[in-house]
Design an enzyme around this catalytic site. Structure first.
Site, PDB file in Angstrom:
ATOM      1  N   LEU A  18       0.774  -1.185   0.083  1.00  0.00           N
ATOM      2  CA  LEU A  18       0.033  -0.123  -0.167  1.00  0.00           C
ATOM      3  C   LEU A  18       0.881   1.105  -0.149  1.00  0.00           C
ATOM      4  O   LEU A  18       0.314   2.449  -0.445  1.00  0.00           O
ATOM      5  CB  LEU A  18      -0.874  -0.046   1.162  1.00  0.00           C
ATOM      6  CG  LEU A  18      -2.051  -1.067   1.305  1.00  0.00           C
ATOM      7  CD1 LEU A  18      -2.716  -0.984   2.583  1.00  0.00           C
ATOM      8  CD2 LEU A  18      -3.072  -0.823   0.100  1.00  0.00           C
ATOM      9  N   GLY A  24       8.726   2.388   7.783  1.00  0.00           N
ATOM     10  CA  GLY A  24       8.539   0.866   7.301  1.00  0.00           C
ATOM     11  C   GLY A  24       7.432   0.652   6.129  1.00  0.00           C
ATOM     12  O   GLY A  24       7.243   1.670   5.470  1.00  0.00           O
ATOM     13  N   ASP A 130       3.143  15.181  10.444  1.00  0.00           N
ATOM     14  CA  ASP A 130       3.301  14.896   8.939  1.00  0.00           C
ATOM     15  C   ASP A 130       1.770  15.162   8.218  1.00  0.00           C
ATOM     16  O   ASP A 130       1.419  13.989   7.659  1.00  0.00           O
ATOM     17  CB  ASP A 130       3.909  13.812   8.600  1.00  0.00           C
ATOM     18  CG  ASP A 130       4.344  13.682   7.110  1.00  0.00           C
ATOM     19  OD1 ASP A 130       4.564  14.722   6.669  1.00  0.00           O
ATOM     20  OD2 ASP A 130       4.890  12.522   6.922  1.00  0.00           O
TER      21      ASP A 130
END
Length: 307
Positions: A18, A24, A130
């Protein structure tokens, strides 16, 4: 690829990637619970931090702000042991695509809702950090923004650990990277701008505030919110609730028809007066119907939230 947790023995069938980031890679997977999202990493500390954030999200006034946390475990391979966590897989539409498809009247509605969620997050002692369209999905109905990546979430008072330049006030020279409400509110404005400038743009001027103002004033759909947006760019809101109220007021002021810039036109001849009056009345009716629709949609959204 089939993945089985070392400790909880839950099995997951990875379907596709995805996305990936600094901490990660996230995969879509099938499980006994149905489809889920799994984040694999090499750094135990990064995973532990994000798991901690997701646990806090589930306790923010009883409302889940980010994906629900489902499992935390380790994956053992011949090359080593890798930590992972499993979260709810959110199906929705990317924010920018949703705005392009539904129209500009949804800007205020979705941003007001996002500010309400940020208020809860800030009250719990966290800053999203973010904040950008890539980390936001619109799910529903009723239409609702959900956060899909909490990797940049930072405890209040610390230095922002992850950011994207376009949404970072430090990049624009309009503040520090200290984790505080004003940092997220600046990013909210940049999210609104990004909806109408999908390709984004780089800082090109010695006075970037002028560049950002020009971008706001150049888009008619953003014009009703111009004062709120400029104030947030300059960190002049005390908190998310203050900006949320200002956004609602900006939406309601549109009824007067003075939220959009007036265009200078030549003085009409006498025989054109009646025709112009009829056109003006027609424009006012259109504005009234547009604002009525906007408020109706927001009321329906609030009603859906209470169901």
């Amino acid at each position: 690829m089939r993945l089985t947790g070392k400790w909880n023995k839950q099995t997951y069938q990875l379907v596709r990637k995805l996305g990936s980031g600094a901490t990660g890679t996230v995969y879509l997977a099938n499980s006994a619970r149905g489809q889920v999202a799994i984040k694999l990493a090499e750094n135990n500390m990064a995973i532990a931090s994000e798991v901690n954030v997701l646990k806090h999200f589930s306790k923010v006034q009883g409302q889940v702000l980010g994906p629900s946390l489902l499992d935390v475990d380790d994956m053992v391979t011949i090359t080593g042991t890798y930590p992972f966590y499993v979260m709810e897989y959110l199906k929705g539409t990317e924010l920018i695509y949703y705005m392009q498809k539904r129209g500009p009247e949804w800007v205020g509605i979705l941003i007001v809702q996002l500010l309400d969620d940020l208020k809860r997050l800030h009250q719990a002692g966290w800053v999203f950090g973010d904040l950008k369209p890539d980390n936001l999905l619109v799910v529903g109905p009723p239409a609702r923004i959900r956060w899909i990546d909490v990797g940049g979430t930072t405890m209040m008072g610390r230095s922002i650990k992850e950011y994207t330049e376009f949404f970072d006030r430090g990049y624009w020279g309009l503040g520090t990277r200290k984790a505080e409400p004003a940092y997220d509110l600046f990013a909210i404005v940049m999210v609104m701008i990004n909806c109408y400038y999908p390709r984004r743009f780089e800082k090109q001027m010695d006075k970037p505030i002028l560049q950002l103002k020009k971008a706001i004033y150049s888009k008619e759909a953003l014009y009703p919110y111009r004062e709120v947006m400029v104030k947030a760019l300059q960190s002049k809101f005390e908190d998310a609730e203050a900006m949320r109220k200002a956004m609602i007021q900006a939406m309601s002021r549109g009824v007067s028809g003075h939220s959009f810039p007036e265009k200078k036109t030549p003085r009409p001849l006498r025989h054109q007066v009646k025709k112009r009056k009829g056109k003006k009345t027609s424009n006012l009716v259109e504005i009234f119907l547009f604002i009525s629709f906007l408020l109706l949609v927001y009321i329906l959204y609030l009603f859906g939230q209470m169901m």
